[in-house]
Design an enzyme around this catalytic site. Structure first.
Site, mmCIF file in Angstrom:
data_model
loop_
_atom_site.group_PDB
_atom_site.id
_atom_site.type_symbol
_atom_site.label_atom_id
_atom_site.label_comp_id
_atom_site.label_asym_id
_atom_site.label_seq_id
_atom_site.Cartn_x
_atom_site.Cartn_y
_atom_site.Cartn_z
ATOM 1 N N HIS A 59 9.216 -3.380 -6.770
ATOM 2 C CA HIS A 59 8.743 -3.150 -7.905
ATOM 3 C C HIS A 59 9.916 -2.617 -8.959
ATOM 4 O O HIS A 59 9.430 -1.494 -9.632
ATOM 5 C CB HIS A 59 7.492 -2.046 -7.995
ATOM 6 C CG HIS A 59 6.299 -2.415 -7.164
ATOM 7 N ND1 HIS A 59 5.323 -2.948 -7.594
ATOM 8 C CD2 HIS A 59 6.104 -2.008 -5.779
ATOM 9 C CE1 HIS A 59 4.300 -3.158 -6.541
ATOM 10 N NE2 HIS A 59 5.050 -2.621 -5.499
ATOM 11 N N SER B 252 5.839 -5.404 -1.294
ATOM 12 C CA SER B 252 6.000 -3.888 -1.425
ATOM 13 C C SER B 252 6.100 -3.254 -0.361
ATOM 14 O O SER B 252 7.268 -3.280 0.481
ATOM 15 C CB SER B 252 4.739 -3.592 -2.229
ATOM 16 O OG SER B 252 4.745 -2.347 -2.843
ATOM 17 N N ALA B 253 5.094 -2.203 0.196
ATOM 18 C CA ALA B 253 5.567 -1.638 1.495
ATOM 19 C C ALA B 253 5.807 -2.359 2.652
ATOM 20 O O ALA B 253 6.595 -2.138 3.394
ATOM 21 C CB ALA B 253 4.227 -0.742 1.966
ATOM 22 N N GLU C 223 9.141 -6.949 -10.146
ATOM 23 C CA GLU C 223 8.025 -7.475 -9.875
ATOM 24 C C GLU C 223 8.118 -8.850 -10.087
ATOM 25 O O GLU C 223 8.857 -9.449 -11.293
ATOM 26 C CB GLU C 223 6.883 -6.741 -10.580
ATOM 27 C CG GLU C 223 6.770 -5.194 -10.274
ATOM 28 C CD GLU C 223 5.437 -4.732 -10.825
ATOM 29 O OE1 GLU C 223 5.104 -4.956 -11.723
ATOM 30 O OE2 GLU C 223 4.996 -3.760 -10.216
ATOM 31 N N GLY D 75 0.965 -1.133 0.007
ATOM 32 C CA GLY D 75 -0.003 -0.006 0.032
ATOM 33 C C GLY D 75 0.909 1.189 0.024
ATOM 34 O O GLY D 75 1.909 1.255 -0.828
#
Lengths: 231, 231
Positions: free
Chosen positions: A158, A121-122, A193, A89
């Site tokens: 990413h 991700s985060a 990714e 997020g």
């Protein structure tokens, strides 16, 4: 210490965590019954919605899930956690909330004791010493950029060599070369990714088909092939 | 108060400030002899190199240039400035240095007194209340995200609808919708490359060929055509 750090939750055209089902299952094994989920990076959808989405995937793999936003005592939930999963997020939003709920120290301590940590991700950004290599917009101001520091390097999730057609803004590599110029001594792994870093104490293994890219100050960036990684 | 806030220094395939020569000349007019230049956003090249590049462009337009990094007393230079130009680069690096040199208050004060301000990219970000709508990587931690606050809205420079092909990361609009969700009451103008906002006290005019995009919490984003802007 056991970490599974994913670049992303969803490959282009793929399903939520679809590329990581087998890896997650293998990583968590049969000893974990329930996972403590951290949905704090969500901005435009509710923590309930985010944890329901994750519970579906982990449920299909045979794991129960409890979201930290729904327990009466978050630090106690961390204390009892069998495994911790931190979703993606907005990284600033996530870190600000972890500071606010005073969860950084308890999570760091538990993971160092051996509780498995999964982040995407985060959730991978906050496993690093700081969030200085996030791609996210700083929509919220955390009291500090310092994060969990579970690994001694930075991850750029990413990671991509691509650029927006006919657009003049910096490429990702340019941004990361700026990072290492401004932060000598701190290496960055650009994680494409679909790629995953599995950390078992000091051993770091790159999973997935694509090479990652290592950035260090004063050096050319270099590709890292899947397999064991020397940072 | 007079501001010229550029999305970017260099259009794709263009030259440094090439698209803005005429606008800058018209904005500064004949009364300004020398511009005080702020190169603090530079990361991978020197302040000398950056100020030399800018001095060439402004010199060709008939203006002298003094870079703040080369003066013995920076606050005094702000005090005497006839105009101020703040270059792009990394917004976090720029803001951290402005805080460090204690230049935010003096610059704000002078610009509010009428000293013309030109900013591009990071230089436009710091003209806003905070840097929360920068695209840059947070490679340096400023003591606060608070910036000059010369306008009562946020700018997202280098705004684009484009995305990296076959990449799953957020689009720019998604990031800005997250910003307005997390910061209700603070509008954002997404300023495409090549576009410029000219501010004369309360009057805001969008220059360039392309529409900008206005983001407000609880609303759909909407195009703003070139001409006077109501935020």
């Amino acid at each position: 210490m056991r970490l599974l750090l994913l670049s992303n939750s969803t490959n282009y055209g793929g399903t939520f965590l679809g590329h990581a089902h087998d890896t997650i299952h293998e990583f968590l094994g049969m000893d974990v019954g329930e996972i403590l989920f951290v949905p704090y990076a969500a901005v435009r959808f509710s923590f309930d919605a985010m944890s329901a989405k994750a519970a579906e995937v982990f449920g299909a793999l045979g794991y129960g899930m409890k979201s930290i936003h729904s327990v009466p005592n978050a630090p106690a939930a961390v204390e009892e956690a069998q495994a911790i999963a931190v979703a993606g997020g907005n990284t600033f939003q996530l870190l600000a909330r972890l500071h606010q709920e005073q969860l950084l120290d308890p999570i760091r301590e538990r993971v160092r004791e051996g509780v498995p940590y999964i982040g995407w991700s985060a959730g991978s950004n906050v496993a690093c010493p700081t969030i200085r290599t996030t791609n996210d917009m700083p929509i919220t101001e955390p009291p500090s950029f310092d994060a969990l520091g579970l690994v001694p390097f930075q991850i750029n999730p990413h990671f991509t060599d691509g650029r927006i057609p006919n657009h003049g803004g910096e490429t990702r590599s340019e941004r990361l070369l700026e990072f290492v110029a401004a932060n000598p001594g701190m290496p960055v792994i650009g994680l494409r990714e679909g790629s995953i870093l599995q950390v078992e104490d000091d051993r770091v293994v790159l999973l997935g088909d694509a090479p990652a890219v290592l950035f260090k100050s004063g050096q050319e960036s270099q590709d890292i092939e899947p397999g064991q990684v020397e940072v």
